[in-house]
Design a protein around this motif. Structure first.
Motif, PDB file in Angstrom:
ATOM      1  N   ASN A 167      -3.074   0.884   5.367  1.00 60.59           N
ATOM      2  CA  ASN A 167      -1.626   0.900   5.102  1.00 60.59           C
ATOM      3  C   ASN A 167      -1.195  -0.244   4.173  1.00 60.59           C
ATOM      4  O   ASN A 167      -0.181  -0.911   4.402  1.00 60.59           O
ATOM      5  CB  ASN A 167      -0.832   0.854   6.417  1.00 60.59           C
ATOM      6  N   GLN A 209       0.489  -2.315   1.410  1.00 57.88           N
ATOM      7  CA  GLN A 209       1.762  -2.211   0.707  1.00 57.88           C
ATOM      8  C   GLN A 209       1.998  -3.464  -0.117  1.00 57.88           C
ATOM      9  O   GLN A 209       1.603  -4.561   0.260  1.00 57.88           O
ATOM     10  CB  GLN A 209       2.912  -2.031   1.713  1.00 57.88           C
ATOM     11  N   ARG A 213       2.184   1.835  -1.866  1.00 54.62           N
ATOM     12  CA  ARG A 213       2.969   2.463  -0.800  1.00 54.62           C
ATOM     13  C   ARG A 213       2.062   3.083   0.261  1.00 54.62           C
ATOM     14  O   ARG A 213       2.028   4.287   0.447  1.00 54.62           O
ATOM     15  CB  ARG A 213       3.897   3.535  -1.386  1.00 54.62           C
ATOM     16  N   GLY A 214       1.274   2.225   0.911  1.00 54.47           N
ATOM     17  CA  GLY A 214       0.461   2.711   2.020  1.00 54.47           C
ATOM     18  C   GLY A 214      -0.902   3.219   1.588  1.00 54.47           C
ATOM     19  O   GLY A 214      -1.196   4.411   1.674  1.00 54.47           O
ATOM     20  N   ILE A 215      -1.766   2.304   1.127  1.00 54.93           N
ATOM     21  CA  ILE A 215      -3.130   2.649   0.702  1.00 54.93           C
ATOM     22  C   ILE A 215      -4.073   2.514   1.898  1.00 54.93           C
ATOM     23  O   ILE A 215      -4.095   1.482   2.569  1.00 54.93           O
ATOM     24  CB  ILE A 215      -3.608   1.713  -0.429  1.00 54.93           C
ATOM     25  N   ILE A 264      -5.025   7.110  -8.225  1.00 59.66           N
ATOM     26  CA  ILE A 264      -3.808   6.475  -7.725  1.00 59.66           C
ATOM     27  C   ILE A 264      -2.647   6.782  -8.666  1.00 59.66           C
ATOM     28  O   ILE A 264      -2.791   6.705  -9.896  1.00 59.66           O
ATOM     29  CB  ILE A 264      -3.993   4.944  -7.600  1.00 59.66           C
ATOM     30  N   LYS A 306       0.176   5.246  -4.577  1.00 55.51           N
ATOM     31  CA  LYS A 306      -0.484   5.958  -3.481  1.00 55.51           C
ATOM     32  C   LYS A 306      -1.770   6.605  -3.978  1.00 55.51           C
ATOM     33  O   LYS A 306      -1.881   6.954  -5.159  1.00 55.51           O
ATOM     34  CB  LYS A 306       0.440   7.045  -2.906  1.00 55.51           C
TER      35      LYS A 306
END
Length: 240
Positions: free
Chosen positions: A6, A8, A18-20, A209, A213
């Motif tokens: 997650n 950020q 945004r939440g990798i 990506i 994301k």
């Protein structure tokens, strides 16, 4: 080896990541592709906390790098980093650039550090440039020296941030050849790149990506020959 949960990153209210979520295993060669401004380099720089994440966690060899009690410098020594712009010290010779960190940080004796540096320079075809200064080298030679500088620290993983983007086209191949050799020798690598041919040939996993994301990930065959998302199909249509 690396576990990202997650991840950020915000810049002045803008969501760069945004939440990798991703797992990188020992021996992986992971290529990160995507349009400019998509968060690729931010993701890479967060892995060794050159960029401090706004949220989420990063584990490296079992240690939480984003934790409060971690010895970050100790873990960074195991993560080689190669930048777009080489970042060699201009007032030092190639040999001095290569031996500075091992001698200062790992307390390696000069003779041992120089022997290792010469061995690695030989592997990238630059053993005759040990006494040269960066200004006397071509762009491709500087980037090969930058790669060797990281290897002199005997890292467990190498991070490459678009290592060929600042090079003249004819010099790209000599740098990619060094990276291919590293991959063949089993070095764990995470590579942000615009070189789709390299990603297709060398990676065992490709991350796409966009807008902070991971839109799609898979083997090179899955990503390049059977893309699932419309966004990836559109991107590949422009770059292939």
């Amino acid at each position: 080896m690396i576990s990202v949960k997650n991840l950020q990153k915000k810049y002045k209210g803008v969501d760069a990541l945004r939440g990798i979520d991703v797992e990188i295993n020992r021996g992986d060669v992971v290529c990160v592709i995507g349009p400019s401004g998509s968060g690729k380099s931010t993701f890479l720089r967060c892995l060794n906390l050159l960029e401090v994440p706004s949220g989420g966690s990063i584990f490296f060899e079992g240690a939480e790098l984003t934790g409060k009690k971690v010895d970050l410098d100790k873990h960074r020594q195991k993560m080689g980093m190669v930048f777009q712009q080489f970042n060699l010290f201009p007032h030092m010779t190639v040999m001095q650039n290569l031996t500075c960190a091992p001698m200062m940080l790992k307390k390696v004796p000069r003779e041992q550090a120089e022997k290792k540096a010469m061995e690695l320079l030989g592997r990238v075809g630059l053993s005759d440039r040990a006494g040269a200064y960066p200004a006397q080298l071509s762009g491709g030679q500087k980037q090969r020296v930058a790669i060797v500088r990281s290897l002199c620290m005997e890292p467990d993983v190498m991070l490459f941030d678009e290592p060929t983007s600042a090079l003249d086209p004819e010099m790209v191949g000599e740098v990619l050849d060094v990276m291919k050799k590293l991959a063949a020798e089993g070095m764990t690598m995470v590579v942000v790149t615009h070189e789709m041919g390299f990603a297709r040939e060398v990676a065992n996993r490709v991350l796409f990506i966009d807008e902070g994301k991971i839109i799609e990930q898979g083997t090179p065959e899955q990503i390049f020959e059977n893309p699932q998302s419309e966004r990836l199909k559109s991107f590949l249509a422009k770059v292939l």
